[in-house]
Each structure stands twice: as structure tokens, then as C-alpha cells.
Design an enzyme around this catalytic site. Structure first.
Site, short mmCIF file in Angstrom:
data_model
loop_
_atom_site.label_atom_id
_atom_site.label_comp_id
_atom_site.label_asym_id
_atom_site.label_seq_id
_atom_site.Cartn_x
_atom_site.Cartn_y
_atom_site.Cartn_z
N GLY A 198 11.75 3.57 -2.73
CA GLY A 198 12.73 3.03 -3.66
C GLY A 198 13.43 4.09 -4.50
N HIS B 71 -0.25 -1.71 0.05
CA HIS B 71 1.01 -1.10 -0.37
C HIS B 71 0.79 -0.35 -1.69
CE1 HIS B 71 5.10 -0.59 -1.75
NE2 HIS B 71 5.46 -0.73 -0.48
N GLY C 192 11.96 -1.29 2.79
CA GLY C 192 12.06 -2.09 1.57
C GLY C 192 13.51 -2.49 1.32
N GLY C 193 14.16 -1.73 0.44
CA GLY C 193 15.52 -2.07 0.00
C GLY C 193 16.48 -2.40 1.12
N SER D 117 12.56 4.78 1.50
CA SER D 117 14.01 5.05 1.53
C SER D 117 14.53 5.28 2.94
CB SER D 117 14.36 6.22 0.62
OG SER D 117 14.00 5.93 -0.72
N GLU E 82 2.47 -0.17 -4.27
CA GLU E 82 2.74 -0.97 -5.48
C GLU E 82 1.55 -1.86 -5.81
OE1 GLU E 82 6.49 -2.51 -4.12
OE2 GLU E 82 7.34 -0.50 -4.28
N ASN F 45 10.04 -5.22 4.32
CA ASN F 45 9.17 -5.60 3.20
C ASN F 45 10.10 -6.05 2.08
OD1 ASN F 45 7.45 -5.79 1.04
ND2 ASN F 45 6.99 -3.59 0.92
N TRP F 46 10.22 -7.36 1.95
CA TRP F 46 11.19 -7.90 0.98
C TRP F 46 10.72 -7.73 -0.46
CZ3 TRP F 46 13.26 -13.25 3.14
CH2 TRP F 46 13.97 -13.02 4.33
N LYS F 47 9.44 -7.46 -0.66
CA LYS F 47 8.88 -7.34 -2.02
C LYS F 47 9.17 -8.62 -2.82
CE LYS F 47 9.15 -2.39 -1.56
NZ LYS F 47 9.24 -1.08 -2.19
N GLU G 203 3.63 5.85 3.76
CA GLU G 203 4.68 5.70 2.76
C GLU G 203 4.42 6.66 1.60
OE1 GLU G 203 6.72 1.64 3.12
OE2 GLU G 203 5.01 1.39 1.78
P1 PGA Z 1 12.02 1.37 0.28
O1 PGA Z 1 10.57 0.71 0.25
O2 PGA Z 1 12.50 1.31 1.70
O3 PGA Z 1 12.84 0.54 -0.66
O4 PGA Z 1 11.86 2.79 -0.20
C1 PGA Z 1 9.67 0.89 1.31
C2 PGA Z 1 8.37 0.17 1.00
O5 PGA Z 1 7.93 0.18 -0.16
O6 PGA Z 1 7.77 -0.46 1.90
#
Ligand code: PGA
Length: 251
Positions: A174, A96, A235-236, A214, A98, A9-11, A168
Site C-alpha cells: 500500500g 497477512h 491489494g489496491g 504495490s 495487517e 485482496n480487497w481488504k 509481501e
Molecule cells: P497492495 O496490497 O497491493 O495494496 O500493496 C497487497 C496486500 O496487502 O496484499
């Protein structure tokens, strides 16, 4: 039987040129070292068509990070599920945390988005998870069950079977703070039991449930070794090819 999946998930990261370069790098790495799981990248809308042109979707699936809750029309700035599908993408992340937190997405909106994604042959990667206060006050199992019931339990068993779920915990996204493998397994088993109670054990056993929050090369193997953890939403660590491939190779 259910698939193991690692999805990035590149966001809101990378320019189109950077994203195309990263996608190519991941695609080439997978061409060299065949993965033991399905691998997907979910990228910004602006990148989808360009990325689709440079990857082999037999190696690397492509998805969006969201889609609109309407079919088409006067919704300035929105991107529909059919537009996403027209780029060649096959997946879409929906719900998600966010999106729920910053853009006010509710279960009602998400029901519309899921229906439109399915109508356009996109596989939703549907996210659920509790916030820190809910983890600490012990309501997390009820919170996640309610998220599933509200958004998904209107679906037929046939449609439900087309979904991928991603647990999640919001406190782990994050933050560098990963759920322990045991915490993840407990929740994933609870999610599978919730699905089984509604749709039966076979549907539950065939549902891929990813862990996100994470996840990184150093903890992926322990998480993925758990019986109900069928991969990760990353994500990251999906923004660097080596880290992402490190997680893929945990399978
Ligand atoms: P993260 O994000 O791996 O940076 O914690 C995961 C996500 O929000 O899908």
C-alpha cells in the site's frame, strides 16, 4: 508443476452491492478473455455468499481474508473456517501483515488457523514478509525463514503441499513502493530453498509463491517473469477491474 495465480485482496473495502458488481465485472472479463493463470478474489466475510452466487468458480476462485483460530462456540464476532467453506469459498488468506500488526496474530495462532482451513478444504494463502527495519538491517532472509518455520513446519509434506505462499514485504504494501523484480526473485528463491531443505525439492518446486506489495499492471510482467515468482497477491489494484485484469494479463 506449480500454478501461476493472481489473487485479489480487497481488504476492508466495498459494500456488498459494490463488491458483487466488481466480482461480476471481473468474472465477465475472464469469460471474455481467458486467463493464463488461476485468478482468485479474496473478499470480506459479509460478501462471500453473495459473490459466490454470481461468479463461475471455474473462471474466478473465491476466498476469505481471514478465519478464526477455533472451530466453533463462544467467540463473539469471529468467523470459522467451516463457515467460510459453507459460502462456497475455496481459499483463505492467513497471516497477512495487517492481521499480524493490528490484531496481534502470532505464529501460534496461525498454526491453528491453517489446521482449521485445511480441515475444511480451504487453500490457505499464507503471507510472510519483513518490515522496513528488517530490510534495512539485513535480517530479512532470517525473518522470513523464521515465519515459515514457526507457522508451517509442523505440517506433513502432504498438508504443506496444499498451501500457497505469498511474500509481501511490509514496506511495499500500500506504499506504492514495490520490491524490485530482483529483490522479489532473491527472496522467492530463498523461500523455495527453505521449503526444499525441509520437504524436498519436489514439494518446493510445486509450491506457488506469490509476490504482494504495490503490484500493478505496470510492474506485474517484470515481476512475474522471474522464475520463482508465481503470481501476485494484489491489494489496491484489485479494486478496479481494469487494473486487476491488467495484472492477470501479465501472464
Ligand atoms: P497492495 O496490497 O497491493 O495494496 O500493496 C497487497 C496486500 O496487502 O496484499
Amino acid at each position: 508443476m506449480r500454478k501461476n495465480i493472481v489473487a485479489g485482496n480487497w481488504k476492508m473495502n466495498t459494500t456488498v452491492a459494490e463488491g458483487v458488481a466488481l466480482a461480476k465485472e471481473v468474472n465477465d472479463a475472464l469469460a471474455q478473455n481467458k486467463a493464463n493463470c488461476d485468478v482468485v478474489i479474496c473478499v470480506p466475510f459479509t460478501h462471500l455468499a453473495s459473490v459466490a452466487a454470481v461468479i463461475d468458480q471455474n473462471l474466478l476462485g473465491l476466498g476469505a481474508e481471514n478465519c478464526a483460530d477455533h472451530t466453533s462456540g463462544a467467540y463473539t464476532g469471529e468467523v470459522s473456517a467451516s463457515m467460510v467453506a459453507s459460502t462456497g469459498a475455496k481459499y483463505v488468506i492467513l497471516g497477512h501483515s495487517e492481521r499480524r500488526q493490528y490484531y496481534g496474530e502470532t505464529s501460534a495462532t496461525l498454526r491453528e488457523k491453517i489446521a482449521l482451513a485445511l480441515a475444511n478444504n480451504l487453500t490457505p494463502i499464507f503471507c510472510i514478509g519483513e518490515v522496513l527495519a528488517e530490510r534495512e538491517n539485513g535480517t530479512y532472509n532470517d525473518v522470513v525463514k523464521a515465519q515459515i518455520e514457526e507457522a508451517l513446519f509442523d505440517l506433513s509434506a502432504e498438508d504443506f503441499s496444499k498451501l500457497v505462499l505469498a511474500y509481501e514485504p511490509v514496506w511495499a504494501i500500500g506504499t506504492g513502493k514495490t520490491a524490485t523484480a530482483d529483490q522479489a526473485e532473491d527472496m522467492h528463491a530463498h523461500i523455495r530453498a527453505t521449503i526444499a531443505a525441509k520437504y524436498g525439492q519436489e514439494v518446493a518446486d510445486n509450491t506457488s509463491i506469490l509476490y504482494g506489495g504495490s503490484c500493478k499492471p505496470s510492474n506485474a510482467a517484470e515481476l512475474f517473469a522471474k522464475p520463482d515468482v508465481d503470481g501476485g497477491l494484489i491489494g489496491g489494484a484489485s479494486l478496479k477491474c481494469a487494473d486487476f485484469m491488467g495484472i492477470v494479463s501479465a501472464f
